[in-house]
Design an enzyme around this catalytic site. Sequence first.
Site, mmCIF file in Angstrom:
data_model
loop_
_atom_site.group_PDB
_atom_site.id
_atom_site.type_symbol
_atom_site.label_atom_id
_atom_site.label_comp_id
_atom_site.label_asym_id
_atom_site.label_seq_id
_atom_site.Cartn_x
_atom_site.Cartn_y
_atom_site.Cartn_z
ATOM 1 N N TYR A 156 0.879 -1.276 -0.068
ATOM 2 C CA TYR A 156 0.029 0.052 -0.039
ATOM 3 C C TYR A 156 0.803 1.161 0.030
ATOM 4 C CZ TYR A 156 -3.497 3.199 1.837
ATOM 5 O OH TYR A 156 -4.455 4.299 1.631
HETATM 6 P P1 NAD Z 1 -13.417 1.977 1.477
HETATM 7 O O1 NAD Z 1 -12.737 0.761 1.465
HETATM 8 O O2 NAD Z 1 -14.359 2.442 2.382
HETATM 9 O O3 NAD Z 1 -13.601 2.294 -0.195
HETATM 10 C C1 NAD Z 1 -13.090 1.845 -1.319
HETATM 11 C C2 NAD Z 1 -13.732 1.927 -2.427
HETATM 12 O O4 NAD Z 1 -12.796 1.350 -3.534
HETATM 13 C C3 NAD Z 1 -14.956 1.375 -2.488
HETATM 14 O O5 NAD Z 1 -16.001 1.730 -3.148
HETATM 15 C C4 NAD Z 1 -14.535 -0.059 -2.955
HETATM 16 O O6 NAD Z 1 -15.813 -0.870 -3.912
HETATM 17 C C5 NAD Z 1 -13.584 0.249 -4.247
HETATM 18 N N1 NAD Z 1 -12.621 -0.743 -4.561
HETATM 19 C C6 NAD Z 1 -11.744 -1.317 -3.536
HETATM 20 N N2 NAD Z 1 -11.434 -2.447 -4.490
HETATM 21 C C7 NAD Z 1 -11.769 -2.147 -5.692
HETATM 22 C C8 NAD Z 1 -11.540 -3.039 -6.909
HETATM 23 N N3 NAD Z 1 -10.530 -4.108 -7.141
HETATM 24 N N4 NAD Z 1 -12.488 -2.375 -8.080
HETATM 25 C C9 NAD Z 1 -12.926 -1.432 -8.097
HETATM 26 N N5 NAD Z 1 -13.355 -0.878 -6.947
HETATM 27 C C10 NAD Z 1 -12.741 -1.154 -5.863
HETATM 28 O O7 NAD Z 1 -12.131 3.090 1.625
HETATM 29 P P2 NAD Z 1 -11.946 4.595 1.641
HETATM 30 O O8 NAD Z 1 -11.287 4.684 3.046
HETATM 31 O O9 NAD Z 1 -13.204 5.203 1.631
HETATM 32 O O10 NAD Z 1 -10.733 4.781 0.824
HETATM 33 C C11 NAD Z 1 -10.883 5.511 -0.367
HETATM 34 C C12 NAD Z 1 -9.370 5.994 -0.797
HETATM 35 O O11 NAD Z 1 -8.846 6.629 0.196
HETATM 36 C C13 NAD Z 1 -8.543 4.742 -1.007
HETATM 37 O O12 NAD Z 1 -7.808 4.892 -2.407
HETATM 38 C C14 NAD Z 1 -7.672 4.729 0.131
HETATM 39 O O13 NAD Z 1 -6.314 4.071 -0.065
HETATM 40 C C15 NAD Z 1 -7.599 6.121 0.418
HETATM 41 N N6 NAD Z 1 -7.199 6.630 1.805
HETATM 42 C C16 NAD Z 1 -8.136 6.295 2.964
HETATM 43 C C17 NAD Z 1 -7.928 6.796 4.155
HETATM 44 C C18 NAD Z 1 -8.575 6.269 5.222
HETATM 45 O O14 NAD Z 1 -8.115 6.542 6.533
HETATM 46 N N7 NAD Z 1 -9.811 5.737 5.142
HETATM 47 C C19 NAD Z 1 -6.536 7.307 4.435
HETATM 48 C C20 NAD Z 1 -5.827 7.789 3.322
HETATM 49 C C21 NAD Z 1 -6.152 7.354 1.789
#
Ligand code: NAD
Length: 250
Positions: A156
């Site tokens: 990641y």
């Molecule tokens: P989440 O798991 O709630 O949502 C992730 C989304 O990505 C979902 O809609 C899921 O369906 C989609 N997804 C995952 N794998 C997939 C695939 N193979 N094909 C199509 N869609 C796919 O996560 P989140 O926390 O909302 O994260 C969203 C973004 O923010 C991500 O890129 C994550 O790395 C990033 N992020 C999150 C955080 C946090 O603290 N939540 C921090 C930094 C970055």
Amino acid sequence: MFDLGGRLAVVTGCRRGIGLAMAEALAAAGADVIGVSAALGETGSEVAARVGAQGRSFVPYRADLSDREAVRALARWLGQRDRPVDILVNNAGTIRRAPAAEHSDADWDHVLEVDLSAPFLLAREVGRDMVARGSGKIIFTASMLSFQGGITVPGYAAAKSGIAGLTRALANEWARHGVNVNAIAPGYISTDNTQALREQPERNQAILERIPAGRWGRPEDLAGITVFLASDAAAYLHGAIIPVDGGWLA
Ligand code: NAD
């Protein structure tokens, strides 16, 4: 300045969490939205309802972004539609946690594919058309781990560092063509993705001690910056990776 009326936005990973908040915010600012997710299902109708409540159209598209052919098919489908994409939000992401010595090839490949390769392929295909038209906005969801490796997340962290480099590389090439490429680097945001961390009291406390804002971020905390980056207000912003992390003490 922040009006997105008449614009078409594509948001990947909009089924829940940060992507859902982004899709809703873009629609509230006037954009129609195409939402891409691996499984839209029941929560897909929640996105449709929340975007629709803003009076904008929502078109769901199901694609597993770990499958390169599916990513190519999505890009082709977008390219053949009669309406060009004005805003691409490469937000979908996944994480696999394991100590580095036990991080499997399969986990590494999966995370790199979803978190780095798919965003690049989509940005390349959609960006080519934006360059030809002389305008467009591409927004990546990076992470604070783009800058600080983290523990038990080597794939990641590598992918998100890659997103930071990719943001700058595309911005450097496409700025002169009227395309803005920027990224948002969230800190700890309260989503399903991070629920396991919040459920460990000591871990949760250690995280909170490093957040000057005194609380976890909420998906809605990413709404304003998304609209800003998608709007004409960000016309002179290129290659920025903007932390939204409550002031995280690195
Ligand atoms: P989440 O798991 O709630 O949502 C992730 C989304 O990505 C979902 O809609 C899921 O369906 C989609 N997804 C995952 N794998 C997939 C695939 N193979 N094909 C199509 N869609 C796919 O996560 P989140 O926390 O909302 O994260 C969203 C973004 O923010 C991500 O890129 C994550 O790395 C990033 N992020 C999150 C955080 C946090 O603290 N939540 C921090 C930094 C970055």
